[in-house]
Design a protein around this motif. Structure first.
Motif, mmCIF file in Angstrom:
data_model
loop_
_atom_site.group_PDB
_atom_site.id
_atom_site.type_symbol
_atom_site.label_atom_id
_atom_site.label_comp_id
_atom_site.label_asym_id
_atom_site.label_seq_id
_atom_site.Cartn_x
_atom_site.Cartn_y
_atom_site.Cartn_z
ATOM 1 N N SER A 35 1.066 -0.837 0.124
ATOM 2 C CA SER A 35 0.452 0.420 -0.475
ATOM 3 C C SER A 35 0.197 1.333 0.044
ATOM 4 O O SER A 35 -0.044 2.582 -0.331
ATOM 5 N N LEU A 36 2.007 1.186 -0.165
ATOM 6 C CA LEU A 36 3.350 2.644 0.108
ATOM 7 C C LEU A 36 4.327 1.708 -0.322
ATOM 8 O O LEU A 36 4.561 0.649 0.399
ATOM 9 N N THR A 37 5.339 2.965 -0.755
ATOM 10 C CA THR A 37 7.141 2.403 -0.789
ATOM 11 C C THR A 37 7.780 3.460 -0.715
ATOM 12 O O THR A 37 6.859 4.712 -0.577
ATOM 13 N N ALA A 38 8.381 3.522 0.199
ATOM 14 C CA ALA A 38 8.904 3.902 1.003
ATOM 15 C C ALA A 38 10.705 3.866 -0.265
ATOM 16 O O ALA A 38 11.532 2.974 -0.034
ATOM 17 N N PHE A 39 11.098 5.371 0.220
ATOM 18 C CA PHE A 39 12.967 5.148 -0.276
ATOM 19 C C PHE A 39 13.289 6.066 0.230
ATOM 20 O O PHE A 39 12.989 7.351 1.298
ATOM 21 N N ILE A 40 14.543 5.484 1.082
ATOM 22 C CA ILE A 40 15.456 5.765 2.406
ATOM 23 C C ILE A 40 16.765 5.712 1.483
ATOM 24 O O ILE A 40 17.381 5.734 1.239
ATOM 25 N N LEU A 41 17.328 7.597 1.461
ATOM 26 C CA LEU A 41 18.066 8.327 0.784
ATOM 27 C C LEU A 41 19.126 7.901 1.872
ATOM 28 O O LEU A 41 19.331 8.535 2.659
ATOM 29 N N VAL A 42 20.301 7.318 1.642
ATOM 30 C CA VAL A 42 21.517 7.516 2.754
ATOM 31 C C VAL A 42 22.573 8.185 2.026
ATOM 32 O O VAL A 42 23.062 7.353 0.686
ATOM 33 N N ARG A 43 23.639 8.134 2.858
ATOM 34 C CA ARG A 43 24.961 8.549 2.178
ATOM 35 C C ARG A 43 26.067 7.833 3.677
ATOM 36 O O ARG A 43 25.435 8.022 4.256
ATOM 37 N N THR A 100 23.880 4.483 -5.713
ATOM 38 C CA THR A 100 24.031 5.115 -5.887
ATOM 39 C C THR A 100 25.359 6.410 -6.292
ATOM 40 O O THR A 100 25.068 7.660 -7.279
ATOM 41 N N GLU A 101 26.009 5.955 -5.698
ATOM 42 C CA GLU A 101 27.667 6.664 -5.574
ATOM 43 C C GLU A 101 28.058 7.310 -6.563
ATOM 44 O O GLU A 101 29.433 7.923 -6.310
ATOM 45 N N PHE A 102 28.392 6.320 -7.701
ATOM 46 C CA PHE A 102 28.384 6.983 -8.584
ATOM 47 C C PHE A 102 27.462 8.020 -8.885
ATOM 48 O O PHE A 102 28.728 8.851 -10.651
ATOM 49 N N TYR A 103 27.058 8.306 -8.979
ATOM 50 C CA TYR A 103 25.837 9.257 -10.129
ATOM 51 C C TYR A 103 25.713 10.567 -8.588
ATOM 52 O O TYR A 103 24.965 11.538 -10.010
ATOM 53 N N SER A 104 25.870 9.995 -7.654
ATOM 54 C CA SER A 104 25.287 11.597 -6.759
ATOM 55 C C SER A 104 26.418 11.566 -5.669
ATOM 56 O O SER A 104 27.027 10.361 -5.210
ATOM 57 N N VAL A 160 23.976 11.824 -2.471
ATOM 58 C CA VAL A 160 23.693 10.400 -2.061
ATOM 59 C C VAL A 160 24.007 8.505 -2.330
ATOM 60 O O VAL A 160 24.673 8.934 -3.436
ATOM 61 N N SER A 161 24.181 8.278 -1.286
ATOM 62 C CA SER A 161 25.081 7.239 -2.225
ATOM 63 C C SER A 161 24.496 5.997 -2.553
ATOM 64 O O SER A 161 24.241 4.709 -2.303
ATOM 65 N N ASP A 162 23.774 5.748 -1.771
ATOM 66 C CA ASP A 162 22.257 4.303 -1.584
ATOM 67 C C ASP A 162 20.515 5.144 -1.961
ATOM 68 O O ASP A 162 20.643 6.092 -0.829
ATOM 69 N N ILE A 163 20.127 3.763 -2.232
ATOM 70 C CA ILE A 163 18.880 4.006 -1.838
ATOM 71 C C ILE A 163 17.974 2.637 -1.644
ATOM 72 O O ILE A 163 18.578 1.835 -2.230
ATOM 73 N N TRP A 164 17.094 2.589 0.100
ATOM 74 C CA TRP A 164 16.984 1.085 -0.153
ATOM 75 C C TRP A 164 15.264 1.477 -0.253
ATOM 76 O O TRP A 164 14.625 2.717 0.644
#
Length: 121
Positions: free
Chosen positions: A9-17, A56-60, A63-67
């Protein structure tokens, strides 16, 4: 985590470094931490959630990762956050940059319409 059968019912994007303490671990140690500390803490909450991890660390530089988390309800996702905050994941191994929670195709659902999406070839 084993796959669970449910409609998200929901999707969450946790942006981390990543932090220096995470990077100082060897790759083997990192996987061991995920297996022995992070996953068990989440599973101990007894919630049925799905997750995927994106580098994502090679593009940003910010933010190094998105969970990405899919949960059947808000309480299940709240339990994930509580579990993560009780581990070294939160603010020791990773700096949490942002948490974005959304409902897929909510705009279409709200207006009783079919979702408009593109399809790959």
């Amino acid at each position: 985590m084993p796959p669970h059968t449910f409609e998200a019912s929901l999707t969450a994007f946790i942006l981390v470094r990543t932090t220096r303490s995470w990077l100082d671990l060897t790759p083997r140690q990192r996987f061991e931490v995920l297996r022995t500390e992070i996953r068990p803490a989440i599973e101990a909450k007894g919630v049925a959630v799905r997750s995927r991890f994106y580098d994502t660390e090679f593009y940003s530089a910010r933010v190094s990762d998105i969970w990405v988390w899919e949960a059947p309800d808000h309480n299940s996702f709240q339990q994930v956050i509580e579990a993560l905050r009780e581990t070294r994941f939160w603010d020791d191994y990773f700096e949490v940059v942002d948490v974005l929670v959304g409902v897929e195709n909510a705009y279409a659902i709200n207006y009783g319409q079919d979702a408009i999406a593109t399809l790959g070839a």
